[in-house]
Design an enzyme around this catalytic site. Sequence first.
Site, PDB file in Angstrom:
ATOM      1  N   MET A 118       2.630  -1.159   0.967  1.00 55.32           N
ATOM      2  CA  MET A 118       2.999  -0.085   1.890  1.00 55.32           C
ATOM      3  C   MET A 118       2.248   1.171   1.465  1.00 55.32           C
ATOM      4  SD  MET A 118       7.068  -0.910   2.323  1.00 55.32           S
ATOM      5  CE  MET A 118       7.287  -1.764   0.754  1.00 55.32           C
ATOM      6  N   HIS A 167       8.394 -11.167  -4.191  1.00 53.86           N
ATOM      7  CA  HIS A 167       7.911 -10.162  -3.264  1.00 53.86           C
ATOM      8  C   HIS A 167       7.932  -8.812  -3.980  1.00 53.86           C
ATOM      9  CE1 HIS A 167       7.250  -8.580   0.849  1.00 53.86           C
ATOM     10  NE2 HIS A 167       8.034  -7.566   0.475  1.00 53.86           N
ATOM     11  N   HIS A 176       3.473  -6.546  -1.252  1.00 56.40           N
ATOM     12  CA  HIS A 176       3.679  -5.857   0.019  1.00 56.40           C
ATOM     13  C   HIS A 176       3.173  -4.437  -0.146  1.00 56.40           C
ATOM     14  CE1 HIS A 176       6.699  -4.429   3.339  1.00 56.40           C
ATOM     15  NE2 HIS A 176       5.432  -4.294   3.687  1.00 56.40           N
ATOM     16  N   PHE A 236      12.346   2.895   3.495  1.00 59.06           N
ATOM     17  CA  PHE A 236      13.655   3.531   3.533  1.00 59.06           C
ATOM     18  C   PHE A 236      14.726   2.515   3.153  1.00 59.06           C
ATOM     19  CE2 PHE A 236      10.986   5.788   6.511  1.00 59.06           C
ATOM     20  CZ  PHE A 236      11.280   7.127   6.295  1.00 59.06           C
ATOM     21  N   GLY A 237      15.578   2.881   2.224  1.00 57.40           N
ATOM     22  CA  GLY A 237      16.631   1.964   1.795  1.00 57.40           C
ATOM     23  C   GLY A 237      17.872   2.067   2.658  1.00 57.40           C
ATOM     24  N   GLY A 238      18.739   1.065   2.542  1.00 54.90           N
ATOM     25  CA  GLY A 238      20.040   1.108   3.182  1.00 54.90           C
ATOM     26  C   GLY A 238      20.051   0.951   4.680  1.00 54.90           C
ATOM     27  N   MET A 259       8.361  -6.698   9.908  1.00 56.48           N
ATOM     28  CA  MET A 259       9.377  -5.881   9.253  1.00 56.48           C
ATOM     29  C   MET A 259      10.635  -5.814  10.113  1.00 56.48           C
ATOM     30  SD  MET A 259       8.342  -4.923   6.299  1.00 56.48           S
ATOM     31  CE  MET A 259       9.697  -3.784   5.980  1.00 56.48           C
ATOM     32  N   MET A 305       4.664   1.091  -2.927  1.00 48.76           N
ATOM     33  CA  MET A 305       4.743   2.257  -2.041  1.00 48.76           C
ATOM     34  C   MET A 305       3.993   3.419  -2.673  1.00 48.76           C
ATOM     35  SD  MET A 305       8.785   2.094  -0.997  1.00 48.76           S
ATOM     36  CE  MET A 305       9.657   0.519  -0.864  1.00 48.76           C
ATOM     37  N   GLY A 319      16.337  -9.026  -0.620  1.00 47.31           N
ATOM     38  CA  GLY A 319      16.480  -8.194  -1.804  1.00 47.31           C
ATOM     39  C   GLY A 319      17.858  -8.239  -2.398  1.00 47.31           C
ATOM     40  N   SER A 364      13.032  -9.943  -3.372  1.00 46.28           N
ATOM     41  CA  SER A 364      12.339  -8.660  -3.497  1.00 46.28           C
ATOM     42  C   SER A 364      12.765  -8.013  -4.810  1.00 46.28           C
ATOM     43  CB  SER A 364      12.699  -7.756  -2.321  1.00 46.28           C
ATOM     44  OG  SER A 364      12.107  -6.482  -2.461  1.00 46.28           O
ATOM     45  N   ASP A 392      11.224  -9.270   6.483  1.00 44.68           N
ATOM     46  CA  ASP A 392      11.588  -8.442   5.336  1.00 44.68           C
ATOM     47  C   ASP A 392      12.408  -7.260   5.806  1.00 44.68           C
ATOM     48  OD1 ASP A 392      11.734  -6.999   2.982  1.00 44.68           O
ATOM     49  OD2 ASP A 392       9.631  -6.381   2.986  1.00 44.68           O
ATOM     50  N   GLY A 393      13.634  -7.153   5.254  1.00 40.74           N
ATOM     51  CA  GLY A 393      14.467  -5.996   5.532  1.00 40.74           C
ATOM     52  C   GLY A 393      15.842  -6.380   6.061  1.00 40.74           C
ATOM     53  N   ASP A 429       7.119  -4.854  -3.814  1.00 39.40           N
ATOM     54  CA  ASP A 429       6.891  -3.729  -2.905  1.00 39.40           C
ATOM     55  C   ASP A 429       6.113  -2.618  -3.600  1.00 39.40           C
ATOM     56  OD1 ASP A 429       8.242  -4.563  -0.498  1.00 39.40           O
ATOM     57  OD2 ASP A 429      10.122  -4.359  -1.612  1.00 39.40           O
TER      58      ASP A 429
END
Length: 231
Positions: free
Chosen positions: A75, A39, A73, A150-152, A144, A43, A200, A14, A178-179, A41
């Site tokens: 979003m 990949h 991706h 949202f990160g982290g 997902m 947003m 990622g 990612s 993913d995630g 992203d």
Amino acid sequence: MAASSGYTCKIGPSILNSDLSSLSEECQRMMNCGADYLHLDVMDGHFVPNLTFGHPVVKCLRPKVPNAFFDMHMMVANPERWVEGMAEAGANQYTFHIEATDNPEDCVRKIKESGMKVGIGIKPNTAVETVLPYVHMVDMVLVMTVEPGFGGQSFMKEQMSKVRLLREKFRELDIEVDGGVGTSTIKDCADAGANMIVSGSAIINSDNPRQTINFLRMTVEEAIQKSQLER
């Protein structure tokens, strides 16, 4: 890997986790380290709260990494709106969220007509049954394993039940996760039946990205071989 499995392992870093000031170089670095695809992203600040980039960036990246497979991706709200621009920019696969459109069939049709492959994604709180009527129309289903945008966040192992159900029903389907996917969570994904692995920070921030990609690939390929023996 058994050729009759119908699906193969594909590892897609990612690139949003990379140094965005050197995006084209980072893309090429990932390909040089053995990535099967990239990949990307997208947003829009509506479907998810964050904002990233659109098709102008993809258009600039395309000639820099001409042989890379771009999995977009999306979003975004109203994903139909961006199909044409992404196709013209050089995207290879357009993955939209079923939650973002009122007419998934029309979105799939528009993507196919543009010449891109079709991916359809579901968020953690979306039942896997929601996507089942459309699986025969698409090239890939994305499950997902964190809340998009949202990160982290930590990997949601409970989402693997969706992957298992999809693999049981559709033996040759490309299933992407993913995630929060990395060396500590890849076995859960592989054993459930995922074969397209988005990772990622685990790859991008690794001291040895090639080694990390190889580890992820080996884990998935071993699970594919095991599933073949059990059939």
